[in-house]
Design a protein around this motif. Structure first.
Motif, PDB file in Angstrom:
ATOM      1  N   TYR A  89       0.856  -1.185   0.000  1.00  0.00           N
ATOM      2  CA  TYR A  89       0.000   0.000   0.000  1.00  0.00           C
ATOM      3  C   TYR A  89       0.885   1.226   0.000  1.00  0.00           C
ATOM      4  CZ  TYR A  89      -3.452   3.446   1.479  1.00  0.00           C
ATOM      5  OH  TYR A  89      -4.265   4.549   1.546  1.00  0.00           O
ATOM      6  N   GLU A  90       0.655   2.141  -0.947  1.00  0.00           N
ATOM      7  CA  GLU A  90       1.473   3.345  -1.050  1.00  0.00           C
ATOM      8  C   GLU A  90       0.619   4.602  -1.084  1.00  0.00           C
ATOM      9  OE1 GLU A  90       5.205   2.988  -3.038  1.00  0.00           O
ATOM     10  OE2 GLU A  90       4.549   1.088  -3.909  1.00  0.00           O
ATOM     11  N   GLY A  91      -0.530   4.554  -0.414  1.00  0.00           N
ATOM     12  CA  GLY A  91      -1.414   5.707  -0.347  1.00  0.00           C
ATOM     13  C   GLY A  91      -2.681   5.468  -1.155  1.00  0.00           C
ATOM     14  N   LYS A  92      -3.717   6.190  -0.775  1.00  0.00           N
ATOM     15  CA  LYS A  92      -5.034   6.003  -1.406  1.00  0.00           C
ATOM     16  C   LYS A  92      -4.995   6.260  -2.912  1.00  0.00           C
ATOM     17  CE  LYS A  92      -9.845   6.402  -0.372  1.00  0.00           C
ATOM     18  NZ  LYS A  92     -10.413   6.065  -1.585  1.00  0.00           N
ATOM     19  N   ASP A  93      -4.138   7.169  -3.360  1.00  0.00           N
ATOM     20  CA  ASP A  93      -4.065   7.480  -4.786  1.00  0.00           C
ATOM     21  C   ASP A  93      -3.524   6.323  -5.618  1.00  0.00           C
ATOM     22  OD1 ASP A  93      -5.048   9.971  -4.201  1.00  0.00           O
ATOM     23  OD2 ASP A  93      -3.081  10.960  -4.238  1.00  0.00           O
ATOM     24  N   SER A  94      -2.887   5.358  -4.977  1.00  0.00           N
ATOM     25  CA  SER A  94      -2.340   4.216  -5.713  1.00  0.00           C
ATOM     26  C   SER A  94      -3.341   3.069  -5.843  1.00  0.00           C
ATOM     27  CB  SER A  94      -1.064   3.708  -5.024  1.00  0.00           C
ATOM     28  OG  SER A  94      -1.388   3.068  -3.797  1.00  0.00           O
ATOM     29  N   MET A  95      -4.562   3.286  -5.372  1.00  0.00           N
ATOM     30  CA  MET A  95      -5.562   2.211  -5.354  1.00  0.00           C
ATOM     31  C   MET A  95      -6.468   2.286  -6.579  1.00  0.00           C
ATOM     32  SD  MET A  95      -5.083   0.705  -2.293  1.00  0.00           S
ATOM     33  CE  MET A  95      -6.548   0.144  -1.457  1.00  0.00           C
ATOM     34  N   ILE A  96      -6.829   1.099  -7.083  1.00  0.00           N
ATOM     35  CA  ILE A  96      -7.802   0.991  -8.170  1.00  0.00           C
ATOM     36  C   ILE A  96      -8.800  -0.101  -7.799  1.00  0.00           C
ATOM     37  CG2 ILE A  96      -6.230   1.789  -9.991  1.00  0.00           C
ATOM     38  CD1 ILE A  96      -5.909  -1.198 -10.794  1.00  0.00           C
ATOM     39  N   GLU A  97      -9.945  -0.099  -8.448  1.00  0.00           N
ATOM     40  CA  GLU A  97     -10.941  -1.125  -8.177  1.00  0.00           C
ATOM     41  C   GLU A  97     -10.436  -2.473  -8.684  1.00  0.00           C
ATOM     42  OE1 GLU A  97     -15.464  -2.018  -9.498  1.00  0.00           O
ATOM     43  OE2 GLU A  97     -15.079  -0.015  -8.654  1.00  0.00           O
ATOM     44  N   GLY A  98     -10.516  -3.481  -7.813  1.00  0.00           N
ATOM     45  CA  GLY A  98     -10.033  -4.820  -8.154  1.00  0.00           C
ATOM     46  C   GLY A  98     -10.959  -5.546  -9.108  1.00  0.00           C
ATOM     47  N   GLU A  99     -10.519  -6.720  -9.532  1.00  0.00           N
ATOM     48  CA  GLU A  99     -11.261  -7.480 -10.539  1.00  0.00           C
ATOM     49  C   GLU A  99     -12.543  -8.114  -9.999  1.00  0.00           C
ATOM     50  OE1 GLU A  99      -9.586 -11.970 -10.898  1.00  0.00           O
ATOM     51  OE2 GLU A  99      -8.220 -10.457 -11.704  1.00  0.00           O
ATOM     52  N   GLN A 100     -12.632  -8.274  -8.679  1.00  0.00           N
ATOM     53  CA  GLN A 100     -13.837  -8.847  -8.078  1.00  0.00           C
ATOM     54  C   GLN A 100     -14.253  -8.000  -6.878  1.00  0.00           C
ATOM     55  OE1 GLN A 100     -13.760 -13.098  -7.254  1.00  0.00           O
ATOM     56  NE2 GLN A 100     -12.120 -13.371  -8.750  1.00  0.00           N
ATOM     57  N   PHE A 101     -15.516  -8.011  -6.557  1.00  0.00           N
ATOM     58  CA  PHE A 101     -16.065  -7.430  -5.325  1.00  0.00           C
ATOM     59  C   PHE A 101     -16.031  -5.905  -5.252  1.00  0.00           C
ATOM     60  CE2 PHE A 101     -13.936 -11.513  -4.167  1.00  0.00           C
ATOM     61  CZ  PHE A 101     -15.090 -12.287  -4.100  1.00  0.00           C
TER      62      PHE A 101
END
Length: 184
Positions: A89-101
């Protein structure tokens, strides 16, 4: 009754109880859990901590992750097919919606050196006082938990502690379970 049916009934019962509580109340009930974790020696000394990016019906982890990711390496699971892979985890800006759920997941390289993980903080649908855990039924975490020889802490709300979690040979016990107002 078959064990699969018992687990299914328990999952439905817990899901119904969870739906009663709004997200803000779940966030409030999550605070004492993380206050306790911060006082545990295994967390204080841990450099690599596996956590999870919570869904709306789980113990709320977002604030805790954001508080600690600059001081510790926080690893989050990402669903790939039928398995979980770990990414830093490198901060909220590095997050994307995953392939499931629809869960947000970190981008970047897959973390593969599981021997570095010092502590795993794990969600579950239900736990019992003997530290058994029941997940959502896909076995994602049970497979992941077997790959790491470190302390495993299950976290949950008080209403997720049940008399007896039905277990099977592939289920992995926690070393500790921390609920809102109790520790097992």
């Amino acid at each position: 009754m078959e064990i699969a049916d018992i687990k299914k009934d328990l999952r439905q019962k817990i899901k119904k109880i969870k739906s009663i509580y709004p997200l803000e109340k779940k966030k409030f009930y999550s605070l004492p859990i993380f206050n306790h974790i911060e006082r545990i020696f295994s967390f204080k000394k841990a450099e690599y901590v596996l956590l999870y990016w919570s869904m709306n019906d789980e113990v709320y982890t977002h604030d805790f992750i954001n508080k600690w990711y600059k001081d510790k390496t926080i690893l989050l699971p990402c669903v790939v097919g039928d398995d979980l892979v770990l990414r830093k985890y490198e901060g909220k800006d590095s997050m994307i919606e995953g392939e499931q759920f629809g869960i947000l997941e970190p981008q970047g390289n897959i973390f593969e050196d599981y021997s570095k993980i010092d502590l795993m903080i794990i969600p579950g649908v239900a736990f019992d006082s003997t530290k058994n855990r029941m997940g959502r039924g896909r076995g994602f975490y049970d497979r992941l938990l077997k790959t790491c020889d470190c302390e495993k802490i299950g976290i949950c709300f008080d209403f997720q502690i049940v008399n007896k979690v039905p277990t099977e040979e592939f289920d992995v016990k926690m070393n500790k379970v921390i609920a809102t107002s109790a520790i097992y």
